[in-house]
Design a protein around this motif. Structure first.
Motif, PDB file in Angstrom:
ATOM      1  N   ALA A   1      39.716 -22.456 -11.310  1.00 47.93           N
ATOM      2  CA  ALA A   1      39.436 -21.364 -10.385  1.00 47.93           C
ATOM      3  C   ALA A   1      38.580 -20.301 -11.071  1.00 47.93           C
ATOM      4  O   ALA A   1      37.688 -19.705 -10.447  1.00 47.93           O
ATOM      5  CB  ALA A   1      40.741 -20.758  -9.873  1.00 47.93           C
TER       6      ALA A   1
ATOM      7  N   GLN B   1      34.434 -18.935 -10.378  1.00 47.97           N
ATOM      8  CA  GLN B   1      33.991 -17.542 -10.319  1.00 47.97           C
ATOM      9  C   GLN B   1      32.983 -17.228 -11.417  1.00 47.97           C
ATOM     10  O   GLN B   1      32.074 -16.432 -11.226  1.00 47.97           O
ATOM     11  CB  GLN B   1      35.206 -16.613 -10.437  1.00 47.97           C
ATOM     12  CG  GLN B   1      34.878 -15.141 -10.259  1.00 47.97           C
ATOM     13  CD  GLN B   1      36.104 -14.275 -10.428  1.00 47.97           C
ATOM     14  OE1 GLN B   1      36.343 -13.704 -11.487  1.00 47.97           O
ATOM     15  NE2 GLN B   1      36.903 -14.172  -9.380  1.00 47.97           N
TER      16      GLN B   1
ATOM     17  N   ASP C   1      42.750 -19.345  -6.834  1.00 50.07           N
ATOM     18  CA  ASP C   1      41.625 -18.425  -6.643  1.00 50.07           C
ATOM     19  C   ASP C   1      42.119 -16.991  -6.437  1.00 50.07           C
ATOM     20  O   ASP C   1      41.493 -16.037  -6.938  1.00 50.07           O
ATOM     21  CB  ASP C   1      40.799 -18.873  -5.436  1.00 50.07           C
ATOM     22  CG  ASP C   1      40.104 -20.205  -5.673  1.00 50.07           C
ATOM     23  OD1 ASP C   1      39.028 -20.197  -6.283  1.00 50.07           O
ATOM     24  OD2 ASP C   1      40.654 -21.244  -5.259  1.00 50.07           O
TER      25      ASP C   1
END
Length: 294
Positions: A23, A27, A286
């Motif tokens: 996750a 990003q 997330d």
């Protein structure tokens, strides 16, 4: 961004850490992951490194230090003292004071309230995400086995499998087992008339990552209720989820968490795919990344 994962070698714990790291990668593409086993991090060596300001333990200085499993907690805390700029993250209820860490990521069934140090999640983290590749009328059945809170009941499981087959005559149905499924059960299952409608894939014959791929392709997944982590994995994959009831030896926070999912109609104890709740949007890893990197 560099992540050091203090590992106890357990696959389920590593799955949680990988879920959070992946996750982070989504990003920040340049995020890197270094797994270090507890046997390579003797406590006495960490204490010496702390007192002598020795911070050359890893390939590069970490930005985050993850730990899952009780034997990792003290090491993560010590590493946080050595690498003062790194954030320490325990992916469970720690056996040390929560305030000793920057974050503890704790499943809601543990009953700990969220605060500045605690992030509460629906189930343990996992490396799955919904890739939107689900095939209509494709069903995966995942069998567990006896546990400290569930007793395997062969007749009940066989009846449930028969019901799933009978209620979904036009579906493609794949069945797999786990390490806890009783030896010999597959041979008994193959003698049942319903077995003709099943593609049987025992866990011993499936490669690593097979079940995660099957969850991406399945419209619906039925899981025996002892396999709570797999229930959350199927939800995270975006599948419609049914549970196969098991005999309960006791009622505790884990069985209560399954009951809560049933009450909230996120999963269902039914046999017809058309009666299952629609797939969910569950992106806990997330969400955790957003909180620990802000």
């Amino acid at each position: 961004m560099h992540i050091v994962y203090v590992s106890d070698g357990k696959a389920g714990h590593r799955s949680q850490a990988l879920g959070l790291f992946q996750a982070m990668q989504r990003q920040q593409a340049n995020a890197t992951f270094e797994e270090v086993f507890i046997n390579d991090l003797p406590i006495i060596s960490l204490i010496k490194a702390l007192f002598f300001s020795k911070n050359t333990l890893f390939e590069q200085a970490p930005n985050f230090i993850f730990g899952v499993g009780s034997h990792t907690h003290f090491r993560v805390w010590l590493l946080g003292k050595i690498f003062k700029k790194a954030k320490t993250v325990i992916l469970m209820k720690p056996n040390l004071p929560i305030a000793w860490f920057d974050y503890a990521v704790i499943p809601e069934h543990d009953g700990i309230h969220a605060d500045s140090h605690v992030i509460v999640t629906r189930g343990a983290l996992n490396p799955i995400r919904n890739e939107n590749r689900h095939q209509t009328a494709r069903i995966l059945i995942a069998l567990g086995g006896s546990s400290k809170r569930h007793q395997w009941n062969q007749e009940k499981v066989l009846l449930s499998l028969q019901q799933i087959v009978e209620h979904n005559p036009d579906s493609e149905i794949i069945l797999t087992t786990s390490r806890r499924t009783p030896a010999g059960f597959i041979d008994i299952l193959k003698q049942q008339s319903s077995a003709k409608k099943l593609q049987i894939c025992p866990v011993e014959q499936t490669p690593q990552g097979w079940i995660f791929e099957e969850m991406q392709k399945a419209e619906a997944v039925w899981v025996t209720e002892d396999s709570v982590s797999m229930i959350y994995e199927a939800l995270t994959a975006g599948c419609r989820v049914g549970v196969v009831a098991m005999d309960r030896l006791k009622q505790d926070r884990i069985t209560n968490s399954v009951d809560r999912l049933l009450e909230e109609k996120l999963i269902a104890n039914v046999f017809d795919i058309n009666l299952l709740p629609e797939g969910q949007v569950l992106q806990e890893a997330d969400r955790v990344v957003h909180q620990i990197t802000k």
